[in-house]
Design an enzyme around this catalytic site. Structure first.
Site, PDB file in Angstrom:
ATOM      1  N   ARG A 119      55.399  19.159  44.384  1.00  0.00           N
ATOM      2  CA  ARG A 119      55.570  18.354  45.616  1.00  0.00           C
ATOM      3  C   ARG A 119      56.963  18.511  46.230  1.00  0.00           C
ATOM      4  NH1 ARG A 119      52.401  14.319  42.805  1.00  0.00           N
ATOM      5  NH2 ARG A 119      50.276  14.522  43.581  1.00  0.00           N
ATOM      6  N   LYS A 141      61.530  25.794  59.283  1.00  0.00           N
ATOM      7  CA  LYS A 141      60.116  26.177  59.412  1.00  0.00           C
ATOM      8  C   LYS A 141      59.796  27.131  58.278  1.00  0.00           C
ATOM      9  CE  LYS A 141      58.828  25.813  64.258  1.00  0.00           C
ATOM     10  NZ  LYS A 141      58.500  26.577  65.484  1.00  0.00           N
ATOM     11  N   GLU A 183      65.770  38.383  69.070  1.00  0.00           N
ATOM     12  CA  GLU A 183      65.881  36.916  68.951  1.00  0.00           C
ATOM     13  C   GLU A 183      67.236  36.452  69.489  1.00  0.00           C
ATOM     14  OE1 GLU A 183      63.399  34.941  68.073  1.00  0.00           O
ATOM     15  OE2 GLU A 183      62.144  35.912  66.557  1.00  0.00           O
ATOM     16  N   LYS A 228      70.496  27.046  67.829  1.00  0.00           N
ATOM     17  CA  LYS A 228      69.302  26.613  67.083  1.00  0.00           C
ATOM     18  C   LYS A 228      69.539  25.231  66.481  1.00  0.00           C
ATOM     19  CE  LYS A 228      65.463  27.794  64.299  1.00  0.00           C
ATOM     20  NZ  LYS A 228      64.611  28.774  63.698  1.00  0.00           N
ATOM     21  N   GLU A 238      59.208  19.743  66.199  1.00  0.00           N
ATOM     22  CA  GLU A 238      58.622  20.350  67.399  1.00  0.00           C
ATOM     23  C   GLU A 238      57.618  19.463  68.120  1.00  0.00           C
ATOM     24  OE1 GLU A 238      58.170  24.627  67.005  1.00  0.00           O
ATOM     25  OE2 GLU A 238      56.588  24.592  68.488  1.00  0.00           O
ATOM     26  N   ARG A 242      61.875  21.690  70.860  1.00  0.00           N
ATOM     27  CA  ARG A 242      61.968  22.812  69.906  1.00  0.00           C
ATOM     28  C   ARG A 242      61.077  23.988  70.314  1.00  0.00           C
ATOM     29  NH1 ARG A 242      62.613  22.994  63.345  1.00  0.00           N
ATOM     30  NH2 ARG A 242      62.511  25.254  63.232  1.00  0.00           N
ATOM     31  N   ASN A 246      60.346  29.170  70.837  1.00  0.00           N
ATOM     32  CA  ASN A 246      59.197  30.083  70.755  1.00  0.00           C
ATOM     33  C   ASN A 246      59.054  30.937  72.008  1.00  0.00           C
ATOM     34  OD1 ASN A 246      58.382  29.182  68.219  1.00  0.00           O
ATOM     35  ND2 ASN A 246      57.391  27.404  69.130  1.00  0.00           N
ATOM     36  N   HIS A 249      57.141  34.138  72.065  1.00  0.00           N
ATOM     37  CA  HIS A 249      56.436  34.252  70.787  1.00  0.00           C
ATOM     38  C   HIS A 249      54.918  34.128  70.917  1.00  0.00           C
ATOM     39  CE1 HIS A 249      60.430  34.057  69.170  1.00  0.00           C
ATOM     40  NE2 HIS A 249      60.009  34.039  67.921  1.00  0.00           N
ATOM     41  N   HIS A 253      53.303  36.939  69.061  1.00  0.00           N
ATOM     42  CA  HIS A 253      52.461  36.763  67.872  1.00  0.00           C
ATOM     43  C   HIS A 253      51.082  37.381  68.089  1.00  0.00           C
ATOM     44  CE1 HIS A 253      54.829  33.066  66.134  1.00  0.00           C
ATOM     45  NE2 HIS A 253      55.418  34.208  65.886  1.00  0.00           N
ATOM     46  N   HIS A 266      58.514  42.020  63.939  1.00  0.00           N
ATOM     47  CA  HIS A 266      58.348  40.730  64.616  1.00  0.00           C
ATOM     48  C   HIS A 266      59.223  40.667  65.886  1.00  0.00           C
ATOM     49  CE1 HIS A 266      57.960  36.428  65.251  1.00  0.00           C
ATOM     50  NE2 HIS A 266      59.276  36.311  65.194  1.00  0.00           N
TER      51      HIS A 266
HETATM   52  P1  NAD Z   1      61.418  41.118  57.030  1.00  0.00           P
HETATM   53  O1  NAD Z   1      61.687  39.947  56.200  1.00  0.00           O
HETATM   54  O2  NAD Z   1      60.133  41.840  56.844  1.00  0.00           O
HETATM   55  O3  NAD Z   1      62.626  42.146  56.831  1.00  0.00           O
HETATM   56  C1  NAD Z   1      62.587  43.368  57.518  1.00  0.00           C
HETATM   57  C2  NAD Z   1      62.771  44.558  56.557  1.00  0.00           C
HETATM   58  O4  NAD Z   1      64.130  44.660  56.201  1.00  0.00           O
HETATM   59  C3  NAD Z   1      61.989  44.422  55.273  1.00  0.00           C
HETATM   60  O5  NAD Z   1      61.501  45.704  54.905  1.00  0.00           O
HETATM   61  C4  NAD Z   1      63.056  43.974  54.285  1.00  0.00           C
HETATM   62  O6  NAD Z   1      62.758  44.311  52.951  1.00  0.00           O
HETATM   63  C5  NAD Z   1      64.256  44.726  54.772  1.00  0.00           C
HETATM   64  N1  NAD Z   1      65.553  44.162  54.478  1.00  0.00           N
HETATM   65  C6  NAD Z   1      65.902  42.848  54.473  1.00  0.00           C
HETATM   66  N2  NAD Z   1      67.224  42.726  54.325  1.00  0.00           N
HETATM   67  C7  NAD Z   1      67.718  43.967  54.204  1.00  0.00           C
HETATM   68  C8  NAD Z   1      69.040  44.489  54.038  1.00  0.00           C
HETATM   69  N3  NAD Z   1      70.122  43.710  54.043  1.00  0.00           N
HETATM   70  N4  NAD Z   1      69.186  45.826  53.931  1.00  0.00           N
HETATM   71  C9  NAD Z   1      68.095  46.646  53.987  1.00  0.00           C
HETATM   72  N5  NAD Z   1      66.839  46.220  54.166  1.00  0.00           N
HETATM   73  C10 NAD Z   1      66.662  44.893  54.286  1.00  0.00           C
HETATM   74  O7  NAD Z   1      61.491  40.783  58.567  1.00  0.00           O
HETATM   75  P2  NAD Z   1      62.451  39.820  59.426  1.00  0.00           P
HETATM   76  O8  NAD Z   1      62.513  40.454  60.738  1.00  0.00           O
HETATM   77  O9  NAD Z   1      63.685  39.490  58.706  1.00  0.00           O
HETATM   78  O10 NAD Z   1      61.609  38.473  59.517  1.00  0.00           O
HETATM   79  C11 NAD Z   1      60.373  38.417  60.186  1.00  0.00           C
HETATM   80  C12 NAD Z   1      59.627  37.215  59.695  1.00  0.00           C
HETATM   81  O11 NAD Z   1      60.363  36.039  60.004  1.00  0.00           O
HETATM   82  C13 NAD Z   1      58.269  37.051  60.319  1.00  0.00           C
HETATM   83  O12 NAD Z   1      57.334  36.728  59.317  1.00  0.00           O
HETATM   84  C14 NAD Z   1      58.445  35.862  61.253  1.00  0.00           C
HETATM   85  O13 NAD Z   1      57.268  35.129  61.438  1.00  0.00           O
HETATM   86  C15 NAD Z   1      59.477  35.066  60.538  1.00  0.00           C
HETATM   87  N6  NAD Z   1      60.248  34.180  61.406  1.00  0.00           N
HETATM   88  C16 NAD Z   1      60.355  32.882  61.029  1.00  0.00           C
HETATM   89  C17 NAD Z   1      61.114  32.014  61.777  1.00  0.00           C
HETATM   90  C18 NAD Z   1      61.305  30.603  61.310  1.00  0.00           C
HETATM   91  O14 NAD Z   1      61.834  29.789  62.069  1.00  0.00           O
HETATM   92  N7  NAD Z   1      60.935  30.268  60.095  1.00  0.00           N
HETATM   93  C19 NAD Z   1      61.770  32.462  62.931  1.00  0.00           C
HETATM   94  C20 NAD Z   1      61.632  33.800  63.293  1.00  0.00           C
HETATM   95  C21 NAD Z   1      60.866  34.654  62.514  1.00  0.00           C
HETATM   96  N1  GLY Z   2      61.661  30.195  65.404  1.00  0.00           N
HETATM   97  C1  GLY Z   2      61.202  29.047  66.077  1.00  0.00           C
HETATM   98  C2  GLY Z   2      61.614  27.765  65.476  1.00  0.00           C
HETATM   99  O1  GLY Z   2      62.302  27.719  64.475  1.00  0.00           O
HETATM  100  O2  GLY Z   2      61.246  26.733  65.976  1.00  0.00           O
END
Ligand code: NAD
Ligand code: GLY
Length: 363
Positions: A119, A141, A183, A228, A238, A242, A246, A249, A253, A266
């Protein structure tokens, strides 16, 4: 070093941005946690895992590590269940701190596990992609994808801290850095037109192939985190503002989903989504032609895609109804009014939406 504070109704924490973080952070600030589990992936762990494992060991912690396979396609409930099984098999108690070491995929999934394990156990984000440093590690998130939609299963669950080591950007390839810059551009469009212009002037330095200009990235990452933080501190879960985060997005998405998460990073899909909603706003006469063209040119100048020609317009259009902001058949869009200001609008004519999608996709 820069510190950005995040203060939400559920938690207050700091984002520490710098290099050589080991001397700047203190794990004992969060309470007595004898066990630390580093959740990372098979790409990031070999690069940065041992240094963090050594650090936590030196802090007197028992350290466990779990490496996820690398890829958005593993951001699923099934993978989360495997991590949960690992935690249970090691009989890890509530006095366990989970550490998410990686990009947004690792951060979202590990944070999701932290929310539901026993939990809820505390977690720390150590983001290693630019995208994770400016966006996903901040604001709480956490989620996994479902075959019917991205990030559909998740929660709002704030980390205890975000530790951002800018040196990790040195191993990130340029395509991933560009995806993160999408972003970054988003923050300029939704919140700070001057920042957007600043980015345009610093484009070459931000895109240097073999170099990270640390001071510049420290400023950019901190500015994005400040924006942010300002937004999520006003609206943690949100209910209103908030949603501006997006921007781009909803269509982004849908593009990711239409291409099985395999064609675009992404951030790249978000870049196309931003062009599409700017076009939509221009069609609706609430955004000028020159501003729309400015955004499109900027996205292109950063080496990001501005279209996804060949991808089915209908599939993207159908995909937008799986967005979390959609209620019934009313899709909500974040539309630009001018550079640095957006508005949240629903009930837009479907023909206009299709036309904007056609502008970026289709034949
Ligand atoms: P990712 O986590 O897939 O990383 C991209 C690539 O880079 C991967 O192959 C990873 O292994 C590699 N990598 C990571 N750090 C590295 C480093 N320092 N050196 C070499 N390689 C490295 O992708 P991302 O773009 O970081 O994240 C995308 C994800 O984030 C999506 O799932 C998206 O939905 C999510 N997201 C979430 C939020 C949120 O608010 N929670 C906001 C934006 C995006
Ligand atoms: N990436 C969108 C949010 O955190 O709300």
């Amino acid at each position: 070093m820069k510190i950005v504070e995040v203060n939400t109704p559920s938690a207050n924490y700091q984002i520490t941005i710098g290099r050589d973080l080991f001397d700047m952070v203190n794990i004992d600030l969060f309470g007595d946690y004898p066990d630390v589990v580093i959740v990372s992936n098979t790409t990031v762990f070999p690069l940065y895992g041992s240094q963090w494992a050594d650090y936590f060991t030196q802090c007197g912690k028992r350290v466990y590590t779990y490496q996820l396979p690398d890829g958005e396609e593993y951001k699923t409930f099934a993978t989360a269940e495997q991590v949960l099984t690992f935690l249970l098999k090691h009989k890890l108690s509530r006095k366990t701190l989970l550490v998410a070491l990686g990009g947004g995929v690792v951060g979202d999934l590990a944070g999701f596990v932290a929310t539901i394990y026993l939990r809820g156990i505390p977690f720390i984000q150590i983001p290693t992609t630019l995208l994770a440093q400016v966006d996903s590690s901040v604001g709480g998130k956490v989620a996994v994808n479902h075959e019917l939609g991205k990030n559909m299963i998740g929660a709002f669950y704030q980390p205890k801290a975000v530790w951002t080591d800018l040196d990790t950007l040195r191993t990130l390839d340029l395509r991933e850095r560009r995806a993160g810059l999408a972003e970054v551009i988003k923050y300029g469009i939704i919140w700070d037109g001057e920042f957007l212009n600043f980015l345009a002037t610093k484009r070459k330095d931000l895109l240097l192939e073999k170099e990270i200009v640390t001071d510049l990235f420290a400023y950019v990452v901190a500015r994005c985190c400040e924006i942010k933080s300002e937004v999520v501190s006003q609206d943690e879960d949100e209910r209103g503002i908030r949603a501006v985060l997006n921007f781009g997005h909803t269509i982004g998405h849908a593009i990711e989903r239409a291409t099985n998460y395999r064609v675009y990073r992404h951030g790249e899909a978000v870049a196309i989504g931003m062009v599409a909603v700017c076009r939509l706003a221009y069609q609706l006469k609430c955004f000028s032609k020159s501003e729309f063209e400015y955004v499109k040119r900027l996205v292109n100048d950063f080496g990001l895609p501005t279209d996804c020609k060949g991808i089915s317009v209908d599939e993207i259009f159908n995909g937008i109804f799986h967005d979390k902001k959609t209620v019934g058949d009313k899709v909500t869009f974040v539309l630009p009014k001018k550079l640095g200001e957006v508005e949240i609008v629903s009930g837009i004519d479907e023909g206009e939406i299709k036309q904007a999608i056609e502008y970026v996709a289709g034949t």
